[in-house]
Design an enzyme around this catalytic site. Structure first.
Site, mmCIF file in Angstrom:
data_model
loop_
_atom_site.group_PDB
_atom_site.id
_atom_site.type_symbol
_atom_site.label_atom_id
_atom_site.label_comp_id
_atom_site.label_asym_id
_atom_site.label_seq_id
_atom_site.Cartn_x
_atom_site.Cartn_y
_atom_site.Cartn_z
ATOM 1 N N HIS A 17 0.861 -1.195 0.000
ATOM 2 C CA HIS A 17 0.000 0.000 0.000
ATOM 3 C C HIS A 17 0.891 1.237 0.000
ATOM 4 C CE1 HIS A 17 -3.816 2.069 1.859
ATOM 5 N NE2 HIS A 17 -3.117 2.921 1.129
ATOM 6 N N HIS A 19 1.309 4.892 -2.371
ATOM 7 C CA HIS A 19 0.961 5.776 -3.484
ATOM 8 C C HIS A 19 2.255 6.431 -3.945
ATOM 9 C CE1 HIS A 19 -3.401 5.606 -2.446
ATOM 10 N NE2 HIS A 19 -2.911 5.382 -1.238
ATOM 11 N N HIS A 197 -9.523 1.100 -1.345
ATOM 12 C CA HIS A 197 -9.483 1.698 -0.009
ATOM 13 C C HIS A 197 -10.904 1.576 0.561
ATOM 14 C CE1 HIS A 197 -5.702 3.329 -1.311
ATOM 15 N NE2 HIS A 197 -5.562 4.139 -0.273
ATOM 16 N N GLU A 200 -11.291 3.408 5.852
ATOM 17 C CA GLU A 200 -10.236 4.283 6.384
ATOM 18 C C GLU A 200 -10.940 5.340 7.235
ATOM 19 O OE1 GLU A 200 -8.109 6.565 3.402
ATOM 20 O OE2 GLU A 200 -6.470 7.075 4.779
ATOM 21 N N ASP A 278 1.755 3.953 2.884
ATOM 22 C CA ASP A 278 0.719 4.809 2.290
ATOM 23 C C ASP A 278 1.331 5.995 1.509
ATOM 24 O OD1 ASP A 278 -1.873 5.455 1.625
ATOM 25 O OD2 ASP A 278 -2.484 6.105 3.624
ATOM 26 N N ASP A 279 1.621 7.088 2.207
ATOM 27 C CA ASP A 279 2.202 8.294 1.581
ATOM 28 C C ASP A 279 3.365 8.758 2.447
ATOM 29 O OD1 ASP A 279 0.002 8.932 -0.540
ATOM 30 O OD2 ASP A 279 -1.097 8.592 1.325
#
Ligand code: ADE
Ligand code: ZN
Length: 339
Positions: A17, A19, A197, A200, A278-279
């Site tokens: 996961h 991005h 997703h 969340e 994630d980010d």
């Protein structure tokens, strides 16, 4: 903690996961802005980092879409992806399944091919240079329409040899999975893997919808499942994988206190949970930082950390043979740490 930290560093891991646009570090944002003649709202790297103070998902998304405005040329996407693969390699991540958001670039006039070629060229070079393997997942932005998602799928269809799956991201609340039922059905018919997703910021019902209507192969986040015992049982029975992101949850105020993150409850209930970043440039940590923070906050044991690393390969889209090879390597590292 020192011993756990060493174990985390040494374990081979998969990241499921991530991005790519969320791995754009402020330093590279500045460099690309200069290279491309783009004017940034910020005067320094420190000013950018100071702006990363989010109250919720939308707060973050506003800056995320703004930040990626410096990505214009194929080489920019290549450099972004290469930098991420170097960071992942440093964390002993051996396999990545990364997301990209083509719609967010196409609406700025960047062609789908520019984005795709830049990313895939870097993924191929990363494999050669670091031995890191990959899968690529194209995400639909859920705040956009079903029609726009179908249009993206059409643009992507001639390039499906380079794309392994589709995902669903962006603003969750008010954009339930059901909105994309038909486009996911079409993607499946094209032979693509499906992820989304769900749960969340959204409720457990969104996770049920992603499973029952979109028929996904894996859930991204899935935190809300911890509030629904029936859903937990279903996830266990079906062997579903959750790609959880503890530092993201903390920074987006999904679970501001890491000690209250539902990862421990889900893992200890028997759900196949994984840890991801994630980010990372926006949330302050790559994979090993996420493992370390959550192990510390939730008092995870050595076997639990090993299970998270094992889950990352079991839940990946690698072949069974490749999964087995990675699991053997994990077991060998664990053996060394037990003695
Ligand atoms: N796009 C990038 N990061 C995201 C996240 N954590 N949730 C939804 N959409 C995203
Ligand atoms: Zn995400």
């Amino acid at each position: 903690m020192g011993e756990l930290k060493d174990l985390i560093a040494e374990l081979p891991k998969a990241e499921l996961h991530l991005h790519l646009e969320g791995s754009l570090e402020p330093e590279m944002m500045f460099e690309l802005a200069k290279r491309n003649g783009v004017t940034l709202k910020y005067g320094s790297v420190e000013e950018i980092r100071a702006a990363y103070d989010f109250s919720n998902l939308q707060d973050f998304l506003d800056l995320y879409y703004q930040g990626m405005g410096v990505l214009l040329k194929e080489q920019d996407f290549y450099d972004l992806t290469s930098a991420y693969l170097s960071k992942a390699t440093a964390d002993n991540v051996r396999h990545v399944e990364v997301f990209f958001d083509p719609q967010a670039h196409m609406e700025r006039g960047v062609s789908f091919e520019t984005v795709l070629i830049g990313i895939t060229r870097a993924l191929e070079d990363g494999h050669i240079r670091h031995g890191i393997t990959n899968k690529l997942i194209m995400c639909f932005l859920r705040h956009l329409s079903e029609e726009e998602a179908f249009a993206l799928l059409e643009v992507a269809t001639p390039h499906l040899a380079k794309i392994d799956g589709v995902g669903l991201d962006s603003s969750e609340l008010g954009h339930p999975p059901s909105k994309f039922e038909r486009v996911f059905k079409e993607a499946k018919a094209l032979g693509l893997k499906l992820v989304a997703h769900a749960g969340e910021e959204g409720p457990p019902e969104y996770v049920w919808e992603a499973l029952n209507l979109l028929k996904i192969d894996r859930i991204d986040h899935g935190n809300a499942a911890a509030r629904d015992d029936e859903l937990i049982d279903h996830l266990i029975e079906t062997g579903m994988t959750l790609t959880m992101c503890p530092l993201s949850n903390q920074r987006l105020c999904v679970t501001p206190d890491l000690t209250e993150n539902p990862l421990a409850h889900l893992l200890r209930s028997g759900v196949r949970v994984t840890v991801n970043s994630d980010d990372p440039s926006y949330f302050g940590g790559y994979v090993n930082d996420n493992y370390t923070a959550i192990a510390d906050a939730l008092d995870l044991s050595m076997p639990e950390i090993v299970m998270l690393a094992r889950n990352s390969f079991i839940g990946s889209f690698l072949s069974d043979v490749d999964k087995e090879a990675a699991l053997d390597q994990i077991d060998a590292v664990f053996e060394q740490h037990r003695h």
